[in-house]
Design a protein around this motif. Sequence first.
Motif, short mmCIF file in Angstrom:
data_model
loop_
_atom_site.label_atom_id
_atom_site.label_comp_id
_atom_site.label_asym_id
_atom_site.label_seq_id
_atom_site.Cartn_x
_atom_site.Cartn_y
_atom_site.Cartn_z
N VAL A 86 0.85 -1.20 0.00
CA VAL A 86 0.00 0.00 0.00
C VAL A 86 0.87 1.24 0.00
O VAL A 86 0.59 2.22 -0.72
N ALA A 87 1.94 1.22 0.80
CA ALA A 87 2.86 2.36 0.82
C ALA A 87 3.51 2.57 -0.55
O ALA A 87 3.69 3.71 -0.99
N LYS A 88 3.87 1.46 -1.20
CA LYS A 88 4.45 1.57 -2.54
C LYS A 88 3.45 2.19 -3.52
O LYS A 88 3.81 3.06 -4.32
N GLU A 89 2.19 1.76 -3.45
CA GLU A 89 1.16 2.29 -4.34
C GLU A 89 0.90 3.77 -4.06
O GLU A 89 0.67 4.56 -4.98
N ARG A 90 0.95 4.14 -2.78
CA ARG A 90 0.76 5.56 -2.42
C ARG A 90 1.87 6.42 -3.06
O ARG A 90 1.59 7.50 -3.59
N ARG A 91 3.10 5.92 -3.02
CA ARG A 91 4.20 6.68 -3.62
C ARG A 91 4.02 6.80 -5.13
O ARG A 91 4.30 7.85 -5.72
N GLU A 92 3.55 5.72 -5.78
CA GLU A 92 3.32 5.76 -7.22
C GLU A 92 2.23 6.78 -7.57
O GLU A 92 2.35 7.51 -8.56
N LEU A 93 1.19 6.84 -6.76
CA LEU A 93 0.11 7.80 -7.02
C LEU A 93 0.58 9.24 -6.82
O LEU A 93 0.12 10.15 -7.52
N GLY A 99 -0.46 8.71 -14.87
CA GLY A 99 -0.15 7.37 -15.37
C GLY A 99 -0.92 6.30 -14.61
O GLY A 99 -1.39 5.32 -15.21
N GLU A 100 -1.06 6.45 -13.30
CA GLU A 100 -1.83 5.50 -12.51
C GLU A 100 -3.30 5.52 -12.89
O GLU A 100 -3.97 4.48 -12.91
N ALA A 101 -3.82 6.70 -13.18
CA ALA A 101 -5.22 6.81 -13.62
C ALA A 101 -5.43 6.10 -14.95
O ALA A 101 -6.43 5.41 -15.16
#
Length: 236
Positions: A86-93, A99-101
């Motif tokens: 989850v922390a990794k995904e938060r950083r990506e967002l 790009g995530e969208a």
Amino acid sequence: MTDASTGVSEHHHADVSGGWLRPAVFGAMDGLVTNIALIAGVGGGGAEPRNIVLTGFAGLVAGAISMGLGEYTSVQSQNEQVAAEVAKERRELERNPAGEARELADAWVQRGLPRQLAEQVADALRRNPEEALRVHVQEELGVDVDERPSPWTAAFSSFICFSAGALVPLATYLLGFSSLWLALAVGGIGLFVAGALVARFTNRKWWISGGRQLLLGAAATVATYLVGRLIGVGVS
């Protein structure tokens, strides 16, 4: 159930993410099978009833503690792994929201959603970072960040249910009977009843679920009894 104010029919699902049912079932079945098989092996080797009871209680205590610690460690480790992802995904967002969208919209398009609608929804989520994070984690990892199982619930469920299951085949000895076969028969009834109760949560036929557990436990019991007989004869 129907909401009188709206006329909409409501239905409720069982809690499948609370972390108690799997360890409870696993603990009860393991406690039953372990101690039934342990008693069969020791009894098959010619042990006296007093030694069988001592062995059974040693198996109960050791197994319950092991199951509780194992469940706590496994569930806690799983939660920590999810938290790291989850922390990794938060950083990506935070680094690449556009790009995530697009990645989220592409995933929905592959499921059959129209491209324009998928992009509109994904773009709308960008305005709510926490909701965007929840949806991305659910889509990519298949987990709900708000409904992770409790390691303590899993540990206590497993500990208590293992203890209860392991106590069943010892019941006849504690009541003053000394017959190994009576103890095994009571243990078999316990296995069948436990399996039948599980069917209440799974919508399986109770007699099929109970019979399956009885057969699995019987296989383990026969194996350990034969080993006990062979070792007992060899030692004597």
